[in-house]
Motif scaffolding. Structure first.
Motif, PDB file in Angstrom:
ATOM      1  N   ARG A 107      20.217  28.477  23.808  1.00  0.00           N
ATOM      2  CA  ARG A 107      20.873  28.466  24.873  1.00  0.00           C
ATOM      3  C   ARG A 107      21.027  27.157  25.706  1.00  0.00           C
ATOM      4  NH1 ARG A 107      22.056  33.774  27.712  1.00  0.00           N
ATOM      5  NH2 ARG A 107      21.262  32.380  29.667  1.00  0.00           N
ATOM      6  N   TRP A 121      26.428  39.755  33.536  1.00  0.00           N
ATOM      7  CA  TRP A 121      26.184  38.419  32.657  1.00  0.00           C
ATOM      8  C   TRP A 121      26.298  37.045  33.895  1.00  0.00           C
ATOM      9  CZ3 TRP A 121      28.767  39.238  27.565  1.00  0.00           C
ATOM     10  CH2 TRP A 121      28.337  40.257  26.925  1.00  0.00           C
ATOM     11  N   ASP A 123      23.745  34.364  35.257  1.00  0.00           N
ATOM     12  CA  ASP A 123      23.736  33.024  34.812  1.00  0.00           C
ATOM     13  C   ASP A 123      23.909  31.948  35.954  1.00  0.00           C
ATOM     14  OD1 ASP A 123      23.309  33.842  32.218  1.00  0.00           O
ATOM     15  OD2 ASP A 123      25.355  34.049  31.699  1.00  0.00           O
ATOM     16  N   ASN A 134      28.546  33.354  28.329  1.00  0.00           N
ATOM     17  CA  ASN A 134      29.485  34.499  27.975  1.00  0.00           C
ATOM     18  C   ASN A 134      29.507  34.539  26.413  1.00  0.00           C
ATOM     19  OD1 ASN A 134      31.868  33.879  30.593  1.00  0.00           O
ATOM     20  ND2 ASN A 134      29.778  35.112  30.556  1.00  0.00           N
ATOM     21  N   TRP A 141      27.965  33.347  24.043  1.00  0.00           N
ATOM     22  CA  TRP A 141      26.535  33.412  23.446  1.00  0.00           C
ATOM     23  C   TRP A 141      26.139  34.968  23.532  1.00  0.00           C
ATOM     24  CZ3 TRP A 141      23.295  30.599  20.526  1.00  0.00           C
ATOM     25  CH2 TRP A 141      21.946  31.034  20.606  1.00  0.00           C
ATOM     26  N   ASN A 142      26.399  35.679  24.700  1.00  0.00           N
ATOM     27  CA  ASN A 142      26.224  37.100  24.856  1.00  0.00           C
ATOM     28  C   ASN A 142      27.095  37.900  23.842  1.00  0.00           C
ATOM     29  OD1 ASN A 142      24.056  36.523  26.786  1.00  0.00           O
ATOM     30  ND2 ASN A 142      25.358  36.751  28.211  1.00  0.00           N
ATOM     31  N   GLU A 170      24.608  39.493  21.604  1.00  0.00           N
ATOM     32  CA  GLU A 170      23.988  41.018  22.293  1.00  0.00           C
ATOM     33  C   GLU A 170      24.327  42.016  21.252  1.00  0.00           C
ATOM     34  OE1 GLU A 170      22.228  41.688  25.018  1.00  0.00           O
ATOM     35  OE2 GLU A 170      21.946  39.486  25.647  1.00  0.00           O
ATOM     36  N   TYR A 224      26.899  46.096  24.311  1.00  0.00           N
ATOM     37  CA  TYR A 224      27.748  45.772  25.456  1.00  0.00           C
ATOM     38  C   TYR A 224      28.715  46.492  25.861  1.00  0.00           C
ATOM     39  CZ  TYR A 224      30.218  42.308  22.839  1.00  0.00           C
ATOM     40  OH  TYR A 224      30.942  41.598  21.915  1.00  0.00           O
TER      41      TYR A 224
END
Length: 334
Positions: free
Chosen positions: A24, A250, A254, A324, A326-327, A331, A334
């Motif tokens: 990240r 999120w 961050d 965002n 990346w998640n 993830e 979600y």
């Protein structure tokens, strides 16, 4: 010998610190204000003639975007190349109607005197470990073109709308490559044509994508570079699908962790089917996140120039949005 030892020691520490960076953080580091200024400066230049859909300036913009994707190392989504060509149809201009890409509407329009406009989206991809699950990160690159009857400035440069959004998607694409890590889900980087005349590019993509139900999220950018109120230079509107409150969590986390100088207006939306290309995805129940910095007096005016953008804010938004993405891509739930 002592000095040589100290020099080698500090060099080793620097090397170790670089390798210790998380994926990240490697991605975040690649996002710069300098790159944002360069991308917006090119796309909003007079030589692109306002990037009107289906016209020469828009095609130049598309070719520029493709060249940047190639430089970054992003592969085309389609084996035939980066471009997704499509046509929009409309009744003869004296008649009421709008541009359409829906096949049934096109059949009806073709029965009478009609117009046809050739356009093309630009699509790149980073394959994920799960190649049957997708995340889309997108922004439109077209604008309003020129008006030769205008006195003085005749070009609708569209720096905020939406060269700013394109710069974010290109930098996020580069950041994803800089992480050095394959995402869990396949990430599609999309640059839409024909947004200004009816969200045509994103509509065409969503109605023809063979696995629309497998798109797990859409991250949209449209006008993310201005200050509506100069007294609030960190203001940004953060729209997201209400059924996914974690999207709001999120961003809050961050901002706390990385100190992004942003003051978001969090707006959850039950059915985000208005405003921009997010609507094309929301009508298929795809969860969305949309960054926007509100309207301003230069909206859809020839005065929407690059020198009026808040590039520091644009860069912070891009960094936050990369996380965002990346998640969304990694993830599991979600």
């Amino acid at each position: 010998m002592h000095k040589r030892f100290l020099g080698a020691f500090w060099f080793l520490l620097i090397v170790l610190s670089i390798h210790a960076q998380s994926p990240r953080e490697k991605g975040l580091k690649s996002i710069t204000q300098h790159s944002a200024e360069a991308i917006v400066g090119f796309l909003a230049d007079d030589e692109l003639e306002g990037r009107e859909a289906g016209q020469h300036g828009s095609r130049l913009a598309a070719r520029y975007i493709v060249s940047r994707l190639k430089e970054i190392g992003i592969a085309p989504l389609d084996s035939l190349g980066y471009y997704q060509p499509f046509e929009g149809y409309r009744k003869e201009r004296q008649q009421k109607g709008r541009w359409e890409v829906d096949p049934d509407s096109i059949v009806t329009i073709k029965k009478g005197t009609h117009r046809c406009l050739s356009m093309a989206n630009v699509l790149g991809v980073v394959p994920g470990k799960r190649q049957n699950e997708f995340v889309v990160v997108g922004a439109h690159f077209d604008h309003l073109g020129t008006d030769p009857a205008l006195v003085n400035d005749q070009i609708y440069n569209g720096a905020d709308d939406n060269a700013s959004g394109v710069s974010a998607v290109l930098q996020i694409a580069k950041a994803c490559m800089e992480t050095g890590k394959q995402p869990l889900r396949t990430v599609i980087f999309a640059f839409w044509d024909g947004e200004e005349i009816g969200l045509l590019g994103s509509k065409y993509f969503t109605q023809t994508f063979p696995s629309i139900e497998r798109i797990k999220g859409y991250l949209n950018f449209d006008m993310i570079g201005r200050n509506t109120d100069n007294a609030r230079p960190e203001h940004v509107v953060y729209f997201y699908t209400a059924s996914h409150p974690v999207f709001g969590e999120w961003l809050k986390e961050d901002i706390r962790q990385y100190g992004f100088r942003l003051q978001p207006d969090y707006r959850s939306w039950d059915k985000p089917v208005g405003g921009s290309d997010n609507a094309s995805f929301a009508r298929f129940e795809v969860p969305i996140i949309w960054y926007h910095t509100d309207g301003h007096p230069d909206y859809h005016q020839p005065s929407d120039h690059a020198d009026k953008l808040n590039f520091e804010k644009l860069t912070y938004i891009t960094k936050a949005a990369f996380l965002n993405a990346w998640n969304l891509a990694n993830e599991t739930d979600y």
